[in-house]
Design a protein around this motif. Structure first.
Motif, PDB file in Angstrom:
ATOM      1  N   LEU A  10       0.795  -1.062  -0.109  1.00 36.21           N
ATOM      2  CA  LEU A  10      -0.192   0.008   0.073  1.00 36.21           C
ATOM      3  C   LEU A  10       0.909   1.251  -0.058  1.00 36.21           C
ATOM      4  N   ILE A  11       0.826   2.035  -1.061  1.00 33.51           N
ATOM      5  CA  ILE A  11       1.722   3.265  -1.423  1.00 33.51           C
ATOM      6  C   ILE A  11       1.022   4.368  -1.367  1.00 33.51           C
ATOM      7  N   ASP A  12       1.360   5.528  -0.587  1.00 34.94           N
ATOM      8  CA  ASP A  12       0.858   6.793  -0.976  1.00 34.94           C
ATOM      9  C   ASP A  12       1.624   7.438  -2.212  1.00 34.94           C
ATOM     10  N   LYS A  13       0.975   7.475  -3.124  1.00 35.13           N
ATOM     11  CA  LYS A  13       1.438   7.991  -4.428  1.00 35.13           C
ATOM     12  C   LYS A  13       1.781   9.472  -4.412  1.00 35.13           C
ATOM     13  N   HIS A  37       0.111  -2.378 -10.775  1.00 35.39           N
ATOM     14  CA  HIS A  37      -0.702  -1.864  -9.658  1.00 35.39           C
ATOM     15  C   HIS A  37      -2.051  -2.107 -10.008  1.00 35.39           C
ATOM     16  N   ALA A  38      -3.004  -1.855  -9.079  1.00 42.79           N
ATOM     17  CA  ALA A  38      -4.419  -2.196  -9.030  1.00 42.79           C
ATOM     18  C   ALA A  38      -5.273  -1.074  -9.409  1.00 42.79           C
ATOM     19  N   GLY A  39      -5.028  -0.219 -10.239  1.00 42.08           N
ATOM     20  CA  GLY A  39      -5.886   0.914 -10.518  1.00 42.08           C
ATOM     21  C   GLY A  39      -4.988   2.134 -10.768  1.00 42.08           C
ATOM     22  N   LEU A  49      -2.091   3.773  -3.689  1.00 41.03           N
ATOM     23  CA  LEU A  49      -2.100   2.975  -4.813  1.00 41.03           C
ATOM     24  C   LEU A  49      -1.522   1.673  -4.332  1.00 41.03           C
ATOM     25  N   ILE A  50      -2.268   0.670  -4.851  1.00 41.82           N
ATOM     26  CA  ILE A  50      -1.929  -0.951  -4.422  1.00 41.82           C
ATOM     27  C   ILE A  50      -1.177  -1.379  -5.476  1.00 41.82           C
ATOM     28  N   GLU A 206      -4.215   5.748   5.633  1.00 43.89           N
ATOM     29  CA  GLU A 206      -3.294   5.912   6.545  1.00 43.89           C
ATOM     30  C   GLU A 206      -2.501   4.528   6.819  1.00 43.89           C
ATOM     31  N   GLU A 207      -2.818   3.217   6.055  1.00 43.84           N
ATOM     32  CA  GLU A 207      -2.001   2.409   6.070  1.00 43.84           C
ATOM     33  C   GLU A 207      -0.893   2.329   5.162  1.00 43.84           C
TER      34      GLU A 207
END
Length: 221
Positions: A10-13, A37-39, A49-50, A206-207
């Motif tokens: 789980l990334i904060d793009k 990536h998933a979307g 961004l997953i 937040e994760e």
């Protein structure tokens, strides 16, 4: 015998990064080819961004199909060719006559199942070519409307001409198109000035990892 490698990040793009830029960075750090990536998040959008690696790339479609939640801002009274800040802003109309009640009433028309036309500057394919590539060549492409589902479209604050919003929507929803259509409904035009994806299904921003910290952690393994 070791199980085949698989991991979900789980990334904060970061702003101005493409979703593929993030995938490439993770791929290089992991030194494996199977990363995706998933979307997509547009370069000027930020947030969750997953990214899936190894055997977890088989789960990408499942992640992509989940409900999305965004917060952001629309600017009324102006528009751009891309309906975000990628293209120059063009003044369209005065907005001083609009009230918060006017905006909320217009927003109500964009909840439930709606027909939405993706923007010309988008990654969907028509006749085998990505629409944004055709747009850059000056081609006019016929894009058919498609059904999307808007669970919630909430006005958080109205600071004329800026709308602060929250939206919960299905896969395939273009928030830039929502800006365009809301601006048209109000008769003044609009574009998306900021966007943050705060949730995909049960996964929350937040994760998410800060990208430089995640890359450092991967390389330290």
């Amino acid at each position: 015998m070791e199980e085949p490698y698989g991991e979900v990040f789980l990334i904060d793009k970061p702003i101005e990064w493409t979703s593929f830029d993030v995938v490439k960075k993770v791929r290089n750090a992991l030194r494996i080819k199977k990363v995706g990536h998933a979307g997509t998040l547009d370069p000027l959008a930020t947030g969750l961004l997953i990214v899936c690696a190894g055997k977890m790339t088989k789960q990408i479609e499942r992640f992509m199909g989940q409900e999305k939640e965004y917060t952001g801002t629309f600017e009324l009274g102006s528009t751009t060719e891309s309906f975000d800040l990628e293209k120059p802003v063009i003044f369209q109309a005065e907005t001083s006559h609009l009230s918060e009640a006017d905006v909320e009433k217009a927003m109500e028309k964009f909840t439930g199942e709606i027909q939405q036309i993706p923007p010309m500057h988008s990654a969907i394919k028509v006749d085998g070519e990505r629409v944004y590539e055709a747009a850059r060549k000056g081609k006019i492409v016929q894009i058919d409307p498609r059904p999307v589902f808007i669970e919630e479209f909430e006005l958080m604050k109205f600071e004329n001409p800026t709308i602060h919003f929250r939206v919960v929507c299905s896969k395939g929803t273009y928030i830039r198109s929502l800006a365009r259509d809301l601006g048209n409904e109000l008769g003044v035009g609009a574009y998306m000035s900021s966007l943050v994806r705060v949730r995909i299904g049960e996964y929350k921003l937040e994760e998410a990892h800060n990208l430089p910290d995640l890359i450092a952690e991967i390389k330290s393994r």
